[in-house]
Design an enzyme around this catalytic site. Structure first.
Site, PDB file in Angstrom:
ATOM      1  N   LYS A  10       0.824  -1.204   0.000  1.00 24.17           N
ATOM      2  CA  LYS A  10       0.000   0.000   0.000  1.00 24.17           C
ATOM      3  C   LYS A  10       0.863   1.260   0.000  1.00 24.17           C
ATOM      4  CE  LYS A  10      -3.666   2.318   2.562  1.00 24.17           C
ATOM      5  NZ  LYS A  10      -2.964   3.626   2.526  1.00 24.17           N
ATOM      6  N   LYS A  15       7.290   1.337   1.729  1.00 22.08           N
ATOM      7  CA  LYS A  15       7.657   0.257   0.801  1.00 22.08           C
ATOM      8  C   LYS A  15       8.981   0.530   0.099  1.00 22.08           C
ATOM      9  CE  LYS A  15       5.123   0.246  -2.778  1.00 22.08           C
ATOM     10  NZ  LYS A  15       6.120   0.949  -3.626  1.00 22.08           N
ATOM     11  N   LYS A  41       5.954   8.821  -8.583  1.00 19.58           N
ATOM     12  CA  LYS A  41       6.647   9.672  -7.614  1.00 19.58           C
ATOM     13  C   LYS A  41       8.173   9.601  -7.795  1.00 19.58           C
ATOM     14  CE  LYS A  41       5.527   8.587  -3.435  1.00 19.58           C
ATOM     15  NZ  LYS A  41       6.653   7.941  -2.737  1.00 19.58           N
ATOM     16  N   ASP A 128      -1.349   0.237  -4.575  1.00 20.97           N
ATOM     17  CA  ASP A 128      -2.769   0.509  -4.397  1.00 20.97           C
ATOM     18  C   ASP A 128      -3.578   0.204  -5.662  1.00 20.97           C
ATOM     19  OD1 ASP A 128      -1.253   2.768  -2.614  1.00 20.97           O
ATOM     20  OD2 ASP A 128      -3.068   2.046  -1.648  1.00 20.97           O
TER      21      ASP A 128
END
Length: 275
Positions: A10, A15, A41, A128
């Protein structure tokens, strides 16, 4: 032949920090490692390189998307421990599909023929949204690893990832190596009780428990792995789980399985009971 790992989890649970530290641990044990960031990102490799490196999509834009004009040096940087780092990047916000960019990065790496040059390749993937593009690494991976925290939202996402792994395993070799429990805060009465019960329910295991520690947060902001931080007992505590994961992955035949996910509605009832 490279060992290929697809690391999911998630968004916002650490992560990428975990993945970068696993890459560093593998490299320090002698493995030649490539880490591929698969999030718009594009900060997956920041702890390894200390910089936001040029992305694949940015490099492609510079050559008007002529793949043949790119070289490895255009898209790969070498970071801490000799880990090679690559960021897929993504389209501008609100325009285009980030999953498509992941697919393009995978295709470019195939064209460059880099896959067999590494002992371990880690895809760090946005967890996600498991759409076609973001699930692409599962078609190449030997194993998937899920990063999760001991809370409902994270476990719900982990269960959805188990669904994707189960579906991909019908056509590809991928299996689930296990779950890494991240941000485990024993000092405040936290633990891994729900994650342990979830792992048992879907037929997998916890690979390691990464502590919730200020030193890990500081290392992230500093653009460093935990292995580069000042020595001390706190550092030893923080690097231990990454070394445990690296040892497991470098073992001759890491144990793995195809998960048996729970239904979306069923997991609400089950996790409520675990709490």
């Amino acid at each position: 032949m490279s060992l290929i790992l697809a690391v999911y989890g998630k968004g916002g649970i650490g992560k990428s920090t975990t993945t970068a530290n696993i890459s560093a641990a593998l490299a320090l044990k002698g493995a030649k490692v490539l880490q591929i960031g698969c999030d718009p990102k594009h900060d997956s490799t920041f702890p390894l390189t200390g910089t936001l490196q040029k992305t694949v999509i940015e490099a492609l834009e510079e050559v008007d998307f002529h793949h043949e004009e790119l070289t490895e040096e255009d898209i790969i940087e070498t970071g801490f421990g000799g880990v090679d780092a690559l960021e897929a990047g993504g389209p501008p916000a609100g325009s285009g599909c980030g999953g498509y960019v992941v697919g393009e990065a995978v295709k470019l790496l195939q064209e460059l023929g880099v896959y067999d040059r590494y002992d371990v390749i880690l895809f760090d993937v946005l967890g996600d949204v498991v759409c076609g593009g973001f699930s692409a690494p599962l078609t190449y991976a030997d194993y998937a690893v899920i990063i999760a925290t001991n809370d409902f939202d994270s476990i719900f996402a982990a269960n959805r990832l188990c669904m994707a792994i189960e579906q991909k395993s019908t056509r590809y070799k991928v299996q689930l190596a296990g779950i890494v429990a991240n941000r485990v805060d024993y000092a405040k009465g936290g633990g891994t009780n729900m994650l342990e019960q979830f792992a048992d329910k879907v037929g997998t295991k916890l690979l390691a428990r990464v502590p919730y520690h200020e030193l890990i947060r500081k290392s992230r902001f500093a653009g460093k792995t935990m292995f580069q931080m000042e020595d001390g007992s706190d550092k030893d505590e923080c690097v231990k789980p990454y070394n445990e994961i690296a040892d497991f992955l470098l073992s001759k035949e890491p144990s793995a399985s195809v998960p048996a996910p729970i239904g979306d509605r069923e997991i609400f009832d089950i996790v409520g009971g675990w709490q």
